[in-house]
Design a protein around this motif. Structure first.
Motif, PDB file in Angstrom:
ATOM      1  N   MET A  78       0.829  -1.204   0.000  1.00 25.85           N
ATOM      2  CA  MET A  78       0.000   0.000   0.000  1.00 25.85           C
ATOM      3  C   MET A  78       0.865   1.257   0.000  1.00 25.85           C
ATOM      4  O   MET A  78       0.602   2.216  -0.739  1.00 25.85           O
ATOM      5  N   ALA A  82       1.097   4.414  -2.711  1.00 25.33           N
ATOM      6  CA  ALA A  82       0.974   5.811  -2.291  1.00 25.33           C
ATOM      7  C   ALA A  82       2.216   6.611  -2.687  1.00 25.33           C
ATOM      8  O   ALA A  82       2.114   7.772  -3.107  1.00 25.33           O
ATOM      9  N   MET A 114      -5.297   8.015  -9.378  1.00 20.34           N
ATOM     10  CA  MET A 114      -4.966   6.837 -10.174  1.00 20.34           C
ATOM     11  C   MET A 114      -4.806   7.184 -11.653  1.00 20.34           C
ATOM     12  O   MET A 114      -4.134   6.466 -12.396  1.00 20.34           O
ATOM     13  N   TYR A 124      -6.927  -1.998  -7.848  1.00 23.91           N
ATOM     14  CA  TYR A 124      -7.752  -0.790  -7.928  1.00 23.91           C
ATOM     15  C   TYR A 124      -9.109  -1.175  -8.495  1.00 23.91           C
ATOM     16  O   TYR A 124      -9.207  -1.727  -9.593  1.00 23.91           O
ATOM     17  N   ASN A 140      -8.171  -3.602  -1.404  1.00 27.82           N
ATOM     18  CA  ASN A 140      -8.340  -2.925  -2.692  1.00 27.82           C
ATOM     19  C   ASN A 140      -8.438  -1.412  -2.511  1.00 27.82           C
ATOM     20  O   ASN A 140      -8.818  -0.913  -1.452  1.00 27.82           O
ATOM     21  N   TRP A 141      -8.101  -0.708  -3.602  1.00 32.43           N
ATOM     22  CA  TRP A 141      -8.230   0.745  -3.670  1.00 32.43           C
ATOM     23  C   TRP A 141      -9.538   1.114  -4.361  1.00 32.43           C
ATOM     24  O   TRP A 141     -10.055   0.353  -5.182  1.00 32.43           O
ATOM     25  N   LEU A 150      -8.904   9.191  -2.375  1.00 35.96           N
ATOM     26  CA  LEU A 150      -8.541   7.825  -2.747  1.00 35.96           C
ATOM     27  C   LEU A 150      -8.516   6.987  -1.474  1.00 35.96           C
ATOM     28  O   LEU A 150      -7.908   7.379  -0.471  1.00 35.96           O
ATOM     29  N   TYR A 152      -8.056   3.222   0.558  1.00 36.40           N
ATOM     30  CA  TYR A 152      -7.553   1.846   0.598  1.00 36.40           C
ATOM     31  C   TYR A 152      -8.257   1.113   1.734  1.00 36.40           C
ATOM     32  O   TYR A 152      -8.222   1.552   2.889  1.00 36.40           O
ATOM     33  N   TRP A 169     -10.104   1.511   6.930  1.00 36.23           N
ATOM     34  CA  TRP A 169      -9.628   1.982   5.639  1.00 36.23           C
ATOM     35  C   TRP A 169      -8.723   3.184   5.847  1.00 36.23           C
ATOM     36  O   TRP A 169      -8.669   3.771   6.923  1.00 36.23           O
ATOM     37  N   ARG A 171      -7.831   6.825   3.969  1.00 38.83           N
ATOM     38  CA  ARG A 171      -8.293   7.767   2.958  1.00 38.83           C
ATOM     39  C   ARG A 171      -7.185   8.784   2.672  1.00 38.83           C
ATOM     40  O   ARG A 171      -6.661   9.417   3.586  1.00 38.83           O
ATOM     41  N   TYR A 172      -6.858   8.918   1.392  1.00 34.23           N
ATOM     42  CA  TYR A 172      -5.824   9.862   0.961  1.00 34.23           C
ATOM     43  C   TYR A 172      -6.469  11.012   0.192  1.00 34.23           C
ATOM     44  O   TYR A 172      -7.451  10.824  -0.529  1.00 34.23           O
TER      45      TYR A 172
END
Length: 206
Positions: A78, A82, A114, A124, A140-141, A150, A152, A169, A171-172
């Protein structure tokens, strides 16, 4: 002479009888390994239970380490994705800064990261509007169209501590960094100091 020979023969018979081992009874059964007290078998029942307990403890410890390394492998994968997105973001930012297109630079904060990668990762799953952790399979993304983040979804979470949301999860989001003196002033392109792809909320993953 005859009498002496008879006595000698009788003595030999007595000695021979004394040397013979007693015959084992046909009804006597061989000792069982489950007998609590047995001097003829390799293990007593207590010893067998102790051995099984020790093997169970060792097997549990081994499985725990295997799960730990599997979780670390997931975390590493992961972080690598990133990192690749952060590199792609910097390249996008530099290209747009040279061209001086302010609207496109500001739009980076809402883009799906992405789309900047030459090849999307195999895990993804696509774009979703206001998704939940169950929207995709763990590991998964996905891209949240509502929050423009985004996400994960963590699969192995034994050592994962989520943020305030409590969800498993990460979060980005894209953060456009500006000069501190210009934070409260009018936001202009020249005030930008860089871009950062970072978690939307803090988390811990040991």
């Amino acid at each position: 002479m005859t009498k002496g020979r008879g006595q000698k023969t009788e003595a030999c018979r007595v000695v021979g009888a004394a040397c013979q081992l007693p015959a084992r009874s046909a009804d006597k059964k061989p000792p069982s390994i489950f007998s609590p007290r047995s001097s003829e078998c390799g293990f007593t029942l207590v010893e067998l239970i102790v051995v099984i307990a020790i093997l169970s403890i060792l097997a549990g410890a081994l499985l725990n380490r295997v799960w730990f390394y599997q979780e670390q492998a997931e975390k590493t994968a992961m972080v690598e994705v990133a990192g690749a997105i952060q590199t792609a973001l910097v390249l996008q930012y530099g290209r747009l800064m040279v061209r001086g297109t302010e609207d496109e630079i500001l739009a980076l904060a809402a883009d799906n990261p992405m789309s900047w990668l030459a090849k999307k990762p195999g895990n993804y799953s696509g774009e979703f509007y206001d998704p939940t952790p169950r929207s995709v399979a763990p590991g998964n993304w996905m891209f949240d169209l509502k929050a423009r983040e985004l996400v994960y979804v963590v699969d192995r979470s034994e050592y994962f501590v989520p943020g305030q949301s409590g969800q498993k999860w990460i979060r980005y989001r894209v953060n456009l960094m500006r000069e501190p003196a210009q934070e409260a002033a009018e936001k202009k392109l020249k005030d930008l100091s860089g871009v950062l792809f970072e978690p939307a909320e803090p988390y811990r993953w040991l």
